[in-house]
Design a protein around this motif. Structure first.
Motif, short mmCIF file in Angstrom:
data_model
loop_
_atom_site.label_atom_id
_atom_site.label_comp_id
_atom_site.label_asym_id
_atom_site.label_seq_id
_atom_site.Cartn_x
_atom_site.Cartn_y
_atom_site.Cartn_z
N ALA A 115 -92.99 -50.54 -67.64
CA ALA A 115 -92.29 -51.45 -67.21
C ALA A 115 -91.49 -52.27 -68.30
O ALA A 115 -89.96 -52.10 -68.30
CB ALA A 115 -92.92 -52.44 -66.36
N THR A 116 -92.04 -52.68 -69.14
CA THR A 116 -91.48 -53.39 -70.27
C THR A 116 -90.45 -52.30 -71.11
O THR A 116 -89.32 -52.70 -71.41
CB THR A 116 -92.37 -53.70 -71.56
OG1 THR A 116 -93.49 -54.37 -70.62
CG2 THR A 116 -91.80 -54.54 -72.70
N ALA A 117 -90.80 -51.13 -71.28
CA ALA A 117 -90.00 -50.15 -71.74
C ALA A 117 -88.89 -49.92 -70.97
O ALA A 117 -87.60 -49.53 -71.45
CB ALA A 117 -90.76 -48.96 -72.18
N MET A 118 -88.79 -49.93 -69.88
CA MET A 118 -87.83 -49.62 -68.75
C MET A 118 -86.84 -51.04 -68.53
O MET A 118 -85.74 -50.73 -68.17
CB MET A 118 -88.08 -49.20 -67.47
CG MET A 118 -88.62 -47.85 -67.62
SD MET A 118 -88.93 -47.25 -65.77
CE MET A 118 -90.30 -48.04 -65.46
N GLY A 119 -87.24 -52.04 -69.42
CA GLY A 119 -86.15 -53.24 -69.47
C GLY A 119 -86.53 -54.17 -68.16
O GLY A 119 -85.62 -54.73 -67.91
N MET B 107 -90.08 -52.82 -78.39
CA MET B 107 -91.39 -53.24 -77.79
C MET B 107 -92.13 -53.97 -78.89
O MET B 107 -92.91 -54.70 -78.75
CB MET B 107 -92.19 -52.07 -77.26
CG MET B 107 -91.42 -51.96 -75.77
SD MET B 107 -92.04 -50.13 -75.17
CE MET B 107 -93.62 -50.87 -74.36
N ASN B 128 -82.99 -55.97 -73.34
CA ASN B 128 -83.26 -54.97 -72.22
C ASN B 128 -82.19 -54.07 -71.85
O ASN B 128 -82.31 -52.86 -71.46
CB ASN B 128 -83.47 -55.80 -71.05
CG ASN B 128 -84.61 -56.55 -70.78
OD1 ASN B 128 -85.61 -55.97 -71.69
ND2 ASN B 128 -85.02 -57.64 -70.06
N ARG B 132 -82.87 -49.90 -71.60
CA ARG B 132 -82.47 -49.20 -70.47
C ARG B 132 -81.77 -48.08 -71.09
O ARG B 132 -81.45 -46.96 -70.04
CB ARG B 132 -81.84 -50.02 -69.54
CG ARG B 132 -82.67 -50.92 -68.64
CD ARG B 132 -81.69 -51.82 -67.99
NE ARG B 132 -82.90 -53.18 -67.67
CZ ARG B 132 -82.42 -54.04 -67.04
NH1 ARG B 132 -81.01 -54.42 -66.87
NH2 ARG B 132 -83.17 -55.27 -66.85
N PHE B 144 -95.67 -46.60 -61.60
CA PHE B 144 -96.04 -47.46 -60.66
C PHE B 144 -96.61 -47.01 -59.40
O PHE B 144 -96.33 -46.61 -58.63
CB PHE B 144 -94.69 -48.42 -60.37
CG PHE B 144 -94.05 -49.03 -61.43
CD1 PHE B 144 -94.57 -49.35 -62.49
CD2 PHE B 144 -92.58 -49.05 -61.56
CE1 PHE B 144 -93.80 -49.94 -63.77
CE2 PHE B 144 -91.97 -49.83 -62.35
CZ PHE B 144 -92.72 -50.20 -63.70
#
Ligand SMILES: Nc1ncnc2c1ncn2[C@@H]1O[C@H](COP(=O)(O)OP(=O)(O)OP(=O)(O)O)[C@@H](O)[C@H]1O
Ligand SMILES: [Mg+2]
Lengths: 226, 439
Positions: A115-119, B107, B128, B132, B144
Motif C-alpha cells: 500500500a505504501t509503495a503504491m502511494g 520507502m 506519493n 505511483r 489486498f
C-alpha cells in the motif's frame, strides 16, 4: 402463563415497549463505544507506547462498579437513561480498543508495504486497507461488547425504572410474581442471542473476501460476566 | 560513479557506446512524462535474446543508509541503472538489497547521497507521486485480501483519479497480458494459487503504466516450475513494454537469466561487482563474487553462446524405411545412427549392425534424450543433450521437431573452445546490445 406478558403498569410500557427500550439502552452505548474506540485505537496503532497505558485505563474503568458511576453521574444527568448508558459506553472500550488495535496490527507486513509503495498516504491506508482488513476482529469485539451490554442494562433498575427488562426483576419481587423474573431473564437472553446472530450476519456480508469456515473467534476471551 | 573491478569500468563504457544518437536524443526528453511513455522506440532483437540499453534512468549516487539502531545497511553505493532494461541486485541475505530498492521509491530515505531519477533528485517531487510512477512487486504479492482481483489491479489507476469503469477495463486488459484467465476477475486473493497471486502482483504494478518496476524477490515463494513460468512471462512482458526494472533476488541463476546488468552486493551493503551476466560469469571481480556464482559457472556461461554455429552432421541419420545400402553408407565413420520416422522426427539411436533394412524395430532403439533447437538454444543446451544421450551425441531439431543434424560431445567441446577464444570477455551472441542468456 397468561400473566407472563402482563406487565405491571408502573413500568409504563408493555412487553414490546420494554424490549425496544432495552435494545436502545444496550446498543447506543456500543455504538458510542465504537465511535470512541476507533480514534483511540488509531492513536494506539500509530504511537506504540500509548497502547499499554490505554489498555490499563480501560481495564481500570471496567473494574469500577456501575453503582459507583451512578452515584457520581446522578448529580449531573439525573435518573435518566443517559446515566445508565454512560458507564455502559465506558465498559465497551475494554473489549473494542484491543479488538481494533489487534485487528489493525494483524494486517500483513507485505500488504502494508504494498500500500505504501503504491502511494497510499497514512490516512488513506488506515481507512481503505487496515480498517477493512480488521473488520472480522472488530465485529468479534462488537459481539462481545453487545452481549455484555444487553445483560448490563438491567442494573439501571438501581436508579429507579431505568433498567428496561431489568425492572421486571424488581416488580417480580414487590408483586410476588415470579413469572416476571422468568420473563426478564428469558427475554434478555433471547435478545442477546438474536443480536449476536445478526452481527455474525453483518460480518459475513461485510467480508466476502474471507475464506469460509475461518470465522473470527478472537477477543472472545474478553467476555466476562458482570 | 564508483564501480569496483575493471570489468565494471569497461562495461560501463560499453553501455554508453551502444547508444544510438537517435536514442540519446530522444532520451533527453523526459522519460517520466506521460506523453513520452507511449513512444515506441525501436527495439533491438525482438526475440528476447538481445536487449538494447538506452541510457541511465536511475542513478544511485554514493548512497549510504544507516538505520536508527546504527546498522549500516548500504554503504556508499553507486549504481547507474539503465533505462528499459532489467537490472538485478543480488547478494547474500542482509546485504541491503531491499533497503536499496526501497530507497529508490523513498520507502526508506537515504542517510547520505542522492538518487537521481531521470536527471532529477528524487526528493524534489512529492513522495506519493514518485511512488505511483513506480510499480512495486513483492514476495507473496502483498495483495489486498479484501478486494477482488480486478480491484486489486485497478488500485493505482483509482488513486490517480481514473473512473471506476476505466480502471477496471484497464485491469482486465492487464490480466490478459500477464496470462490470467478473465474468469478470475471477481475472485478474492485467497481463491488464487501462489503463482496466480504473483501474476496479479505484477499486473497491479503495471496498471498505471509506470516507466519503472521495482521487484523484491517476487518469485521466491513459488515452486521452481511456476517460478520459471513467471520468469519467462516477465521477459516476454519486458520485451513488449520496455520497462526499467530493478529486480532483487538472492538466486544467482535467476539474476543471470533475467538481468541485463547484475549488481552483486556483499554483506555491509557494498557493491562487489556490476556487470552484464556473461561478464560476471567469465570474469568475477574477486573471490567473493566467484564464490557467490557457485561451482558450475563455466557451464552456466555456455548459456550465452548460441548453438547456431555448430557443425551438424546429417550423414548418420537414416529413416525407418532405409534400404540396406543407405544404412551401409550412413554407417561409414559413425559408431551410431539416428533413426527418424517418416515425418523426419527422431526416434532413437542404434548401432548400424543392429538395423534391419526396410523396417527397423523401433522398440530396440536407444533413447536420444532431449534434442536442442539449433537456431534458438545455447551451447549449454547442446552440451546437455550430448551428455544425456546414451550415444554421447546430441540431436538438433528444427522448430517443428524434425531432426536437422547430430553432433558429438567432442565436436561440441571443440566449438566451446572456439567460442571462448573468439569472445574472451563477453559472450558471443549475434546482434547488438547486451548478450542475453539463451535457453
Ligand atoms: N528497519 C530497520 N532497522 C534496523 N535495521 C534494519 C532495518 N531494516 C533492515 N535492517 C538491517 O539492514 C540490513 C540490510 O537489510 P535488507 O532488508 O536491505 O537486506 P536484504 O539484502 O534485503 O536481505 P534479504 O535477502 O534477507 O531480504 C540487515 O542487516 C538488516 O538487519
Ligand atoms: Mg530483502
Amino acid at each position: 402463563m397468561n400473566r407472563f406478558f402482563d406487565i405491571p403498569s408502573d413500568l409504563q410500557h408493555d412487553w414490546i415497549g420494554l424490549v425496544g427500550l432495552h435494545l436502545r439502552e444496550a446498543l447506543l452505548p456500543v455504538l458510542g463505544g465504537l465511535l470512541l474506540a476507533l480514534p483511540i485505537a488509531q492513536l494506539c496503532v500509530r504511537l506504540r507506547w500509548l497502547y499499554p497505558p490505554v489498555l490499563w485505563v480501560t481495564t481500570v474503568l471496567y473494574a469500577i462498579p456501575s453503582l459507583a458511576f451512578f452515584v457520581v453521574l446522578i448529580d449531573y444527568t439525573g435518573q435518566t437513561e443517559l446515566t445508565v448508558m454512560i458507564p455502559l459506553t465506558v465498559y465497551t472500550l475494554v473489549v473494542l480498543v484491543p479488538a481494533i488495535v489487534d485487528g489493525v496490527r494483524s494486517v500483513p507486513q507485505e500488504t502494508l508495504a504494498a500500500a505504501t509503495a503504491m502511494g497510499f498516504g497514512p490516512v488513506r491506508r488506515y481507512v481503505q486497507v487496515q480498517l477493512p482488513i480488521a473488520t472480522p476482529a472488530i465485529v468479534a469485539g462488537l459481539r462481545v461488547a453487545t452481549v455484555s451490554s444487553i445483560s448490563l442494562v438491567s442494573v439501571g433498575m438501581l436508579i429507579g425504572n431505568q433498567g428496561a427488562l431489568g425492572n421486571l426483576l424488581h416488580d417480580a419481587q414487590i408483586y410476588n410474581r415470579p413469572e416476571l423474573a422468568w420473563n426478564s431473564v428469558l427475554t434478555t437472553a433471547a435478545l442477546a442471542v438474536l443480536v449476536d446472530a445478526l452481527l455474525v450476519g453483518v460480518r459475513v456480508l461485510l467480508t466476502p473476501w474471507m475464506p469460509s469456515g475461518s470465522g473470527a473467534t478472537r477477543t472472545r476471551k474478553e467476555a466476562t460476566a458482570r | 560513479m564508483r564501480i569496483s573491478g575493471l570489468t565494471g569500468q569497461a562495461q560501463r563504457a560499453g553501455i554508453e557506446a551502444r547508444h544510438t544518437p537517435a536514442a540519446r536524443l530522444k532520451h533527453n526528453r523526459s522519460r517520466l512524462s506521460p506523453q513520452q511513455s507511449e513512444l515506441g522506440w525501436s527495439r533491438a532483437g525482438g526475440n528476447g535474446q538481445t536487449r538494447r540499453v538506452f541510457g541511465v534512468l536511475i542513478r544511485i549516487d554514493s548512497v549510504t543508509k544507516r538505520y536508527p539502531d546504527g546498522t549500516v545497511a548500504v554503504d556508499r553505493l553507486s549504481l547507474e541503472i539503465p533505462d528499459r532494461a532489467i537490472t538485478v541486485l543480488v547478494g547474500p541475505s542482509g546485504c541491503g538489497k531491499t533497503t536499496t530498492l526501497r530507497m529508490i521509491n523513498r520507502m526508506v530515505e537515504p542517510s547520505e547521497g542522492t538518487i537521481w531519477i531521470d536527471g532529477q533528485d528524487s526528493r524534489r517531487q512529492p513522495v506519493n507521486t514518485l511512488r505511483r510512477s513506480m510499480g512495486y512487486v513483492i514476495q507473496n504479492a502483498g495483495l489486498f485480501q479484501h478486494r477482488t482481483i480486478v480491484d486489486n489491479i485497478a488500485t493505482v489507476p483509482r488513486l490517480l483519479g481514473w473512473s471506476k469503469d476505466r480502471a477496471r477495463s484497464r485491469a482486465r486488459e492487464l490480466m490478459e497480458r500477464v496470462g490470467l484467465d478473465a474468469s478470475l476477475a471477481r475472485r478474492y486473493p485467497y481463491q488464487l494459487s501462489g503463482g496466480q497471486q504473483q501474476r496479479v502482483g505484477v499486473a497491479r504494478a503495471l496498471a498505471a503504466d509506470p516507466p519503472v518496476l521495482l521487484m523484491d524477490e517476487p518469485f521466491s515463494a513459488v515452486d521452481p516450475v511456476v517460478r520459471k513460468g513467471l520468469q519467462d512471462e516477465l521477459l516476454r512482458i519486458q520485451d513488449e513494454l520496455g520497462k526499467t526494472i530493478v529486480f532483487v533476488t538472492h538466486d544467482i541463476d535467476e539474476a543471470v537469466k533475467l538481468g541485463t546488468m547484475v549488481a552483486v552486493l556483499r554483506t555491509g551493503g557494498r557493491l562487489a561487482q556490476y556487470a552484464p551476466p556473461a561478464d560476471l560469469l567469465s570474469n568475477p571481480a574477486d573471490a567473493f563474487v566467484e564464490d557467490f556464482l557457485g561451482a558450475d559457472r563455466g557451464i552456466r556461461r555456455l548459456s550465452f553462446f548460441s548453438a547456431a554455429g555448430l557443425d551438424l552432421l546429417t550423414a548418420p541419420i537414416v529413416a525407418v524405411d532405409a534400404t540396406a545400402e543407405q544404412i551401409a553408407r550412413a554407417a561409414q565413420g559413425a559408431p551410431y545412427l539416428l533413426v527418424t520416422g517418416i515425418d523426419g522426427k527422431p526416434l532413437g539411436w542404434s548401432e548400424p549392425g543392429a538395423l534391419t533394412a526396410g523396417s527397423v524395430d523401433t522398440g530396440r532403439l536407444l533413447s536420444y534424450g532431449r534434442p536442442f533447437v539449433a537456431g534458438e538454444d545455447s551451447l549449454r543446451s547442446a552440451l546437455d543433450c550430448a551428455v544425456l544421450s546414451p550415444a554421447g551425441w546430441a540431436v538438433a531439431v528444427d522448430g517443428e521437431g524434425r531432426a536437422t543434424g547430430v553432433i558429438s560431445q567432442t565436436a561440441i567441446a571443440e566449438a566451446i573452445r572456439g567460442a571462448h577464444e573468439a569472445a574472451p570477455g563477453v559472450g558471443g551472441t549475434t546482434g547488438a546490445g547486451e548478450p542475453k542468456a539463451l535457453r
